[in-house]
Design a protein around this motif. Structure first.
Motif, PDB file in Angstrom:
ATOM      1  N   PRO A 209       0.818  -1.229   0.000  1.00 24.83           N
ATOM      2  CA  PRO A 209       0.000   0.000   0.000  1.00 24.83           C
ATOM      3  C   PRO A 209       0.857   1.288   0.000  1.00 24.83           C
ATOM      4  O   PRO A 209       1.953   1.308   0.581  1.00 24.83           O
ATOM      5  N   VAL A 212       2.568   2.694   3.126  1.00 27.57           N
ATOM      6  CA  VAL A 212       3.707   1.903   3.620  1.00 27.57           C
ATOM      7  C   VAL A 212       4.918   2.098   2.699  1.00 27.57           C
ATOM      8  O   VAL A 212       6.057   2.191   3.170  1.00 27.57           O
ATOM      9  N   GLY A 311      -1.531  -2.124   5.192  1.00 30.16           N
ATOM     10  CA  GLY A 311      -1.211  -0.695   5.076  1.00 30.16           C
ATOM     11  C   GLY A 311      -0.963  -0.016   6.411  1.00 30.16           C
ATOM     12  O   GLY A 311      -0.935   1.212   6.487  1.00 30.16           O
ATOM     13  N   ASP A 312      -0.774  -0.820   7.485  1.00 31.09           N
ATOM     14  CA  ASP A 312      -0.578  -0.233   8.815  1.00 31.09           C
ATOM     15  C   ASP A 312       0.923  -0.049   9.077  1.00 31.09           C
ATOM     16  O   ASP A 312       1.618  -0.986   9.509  1.00 31.09           O
TER      17      ASP A 312
END
Ligand SMILES: Cc1cc2nc3c(=O)[nH]c(=O)nc-3n(C[C@H](O)[C@H](O)[C@H](O)COP(=O)(O)O)c2cc1C
Length: 362
Positions: A209, A212, A311-312
């Motif tokens: 993502p 990131v 995406g964290d």
């Protein structure tokens, strides 16, 4: 004059450029692999985090996207490994190579060889290079400590010549490579080419993502460190909140983490608890880990998945090579390989030119 970029790697793997896109769980997906092989490199599908059914579907997807040969990465302790090996062999007309870290035995290697599939393990230490050569593999990727994911402590500049002096096999240099200058240097060492993970993660076709990818772009070399707190084995990561939490936990916290990681891996792979324990035991006997470490090792990919799929960038872990600290762009794979080829050829021409011309160009 013969082409300096035509090496045993290009001959064995059936590609134009001596550049391998290595396997990365959830990153080396069909789009990236197909883009790499179409642009002249050789790509490995990251199937070590896939169930056999998923791996079969993704191998089929790569085959729909390209007719060129490609590779598949797996490890023997993942759930359904035997089934996955059968699927790989059934696709032998296009799967030219397998890569693995924790490896198959001599019998399995012979099975791949009989099917015409090259065995190209990654090693991070001289003793592992020796062992793999004895087992009868076709080529070695030698990853120095700069490299991404699980990594050894010896730098590429020391480990690569050590292995080249020891084994009688084509050797591919990995760990810290990103450009044509590195390719020319690796060839000068006597390697058959380079293998890169992080550089391919930081391309347009990589499925990571955008947020990131920005974290990877923003990381300097000082933000990238090695920790063994994630799963008991040294692994290179970008410093973030999740890593700080893991580094700060005690023994009870480690066990809690092992259990919750086990649940996460069960969800991600569909493995049963007995399969998960078998995987952990396999890693334990292979790497000399405690059961808690082995459980975390079996499940650590789920924490990486949280970043590279979910995406964290703070709650997940971002495995990386040190080289992310000097990468500042997100080219397409075709652009990347074009620049690498051009720069490597220019460097090699410069080095082989007459001394007076070298002075003029330098
Ligand atoms: C995000 C990430 C995931 C990785 N996953 C795997 C994997 O599933 N299997 C594997 O054999 N190696 C894995 N690796 C290691 C790479 O295949 C490769 O050996 C390494 O990145 C090379 O070093 P470099 O990043 O400096 O190019 C991973 C590396 C990264 C950065």
């Amino acid at each position: 004059m013969s082409d300096p970029l035509a090496t045993p790697l290009t001959a064995m793997l059936g590609c134009r450029l001596p550049v391998i896109q290595t396997a990365m769980g959830w990153v080396a997906e069909p789009v990236l692999v197909a883009a790499t092989v179409e642009a002249g490199g050789f790509g490995f599908l990251g199937a070590a985090v896939m169930s056999p059914v998923e791996a079969g579907a993704k191998i089929a997807e790569v085959r729909r996207r390209t007719a060129r040969p490609f590779g598949v990465n797996f490890h023997m302790f993942q759930p359904g490994a035997a089934e996955l090996v059968d699927i790989v062999i059934a696709n032998r007309e296009q799967v030219r190579a397998v890569s693995f870290g924790r490896g198959p035995d001599a019998k399995m290697i012979a099975r791949f060889r009989d099917a015409g599939i090259c065995c190209v393990p990654t090693v991070g230490a001289l003793k592992h290079a020796r062992k793999m050569a004895e087992l009868g593999v076709d080529m070695l990727v030698v990853q120095g400590g700069e490299g991404g994911g699980h990594t050894g402590s010896v730098a590429t500049t020391v480990l690569l010549p050590q292995v080249l002096d020891t084994v009688d096999l084509p050797v591919v240099a990995a760990g810290g490579f990103a450009d044509g200058r590195g390719l020319a240097a690796a060839l000068a060492w006597g390697a058959a080419g380079i293998a890169m993970g992080t550089r391919f993660l930081m391309t347009r076709e990589s499925p990571v993502p955008a947020l990131v990818k920005q974290a990877y772009l923003g990381a300097g070399t000082d933000d990238i460190l090695v920790t063994d707190q994630v799963d008991g084995m040294p692994q290179r990561m970008i410093r973030n909140a999740a890593l700080a939490r893991i580094d700060g936990r005690g023994p009870i916290g480690s066990w809690m983490a092992a259990l919750s990681a086990g649940f996460a891996t069960k969800r991600a792979t569909g493995a049963s608890w007995p399969e998960l324990l078998k995987m952990a035991q396999g890693m334990r006997s292979h790497g000399g880990l405690s059961l808690s470490q082995a459980m975390r090792a079996a499940a650590a990919p789920a924490l990486i998945q949280r970043a590279v799929v979910g995406g964290d960038a703070q709650g997940g872990l971002m495995a990386t090579g040190q080289v992310a600290g000097r990468i500042e762009d997100l080219p397409s794979v075709a652009e990347l390989l074009e620049v690498i080829e051009r720069d490597a050829r220019a460097r090699i021409a410069l080095l082989t030119a007459a001394p007076s011309r070298q002075r003029k160009l330098a």
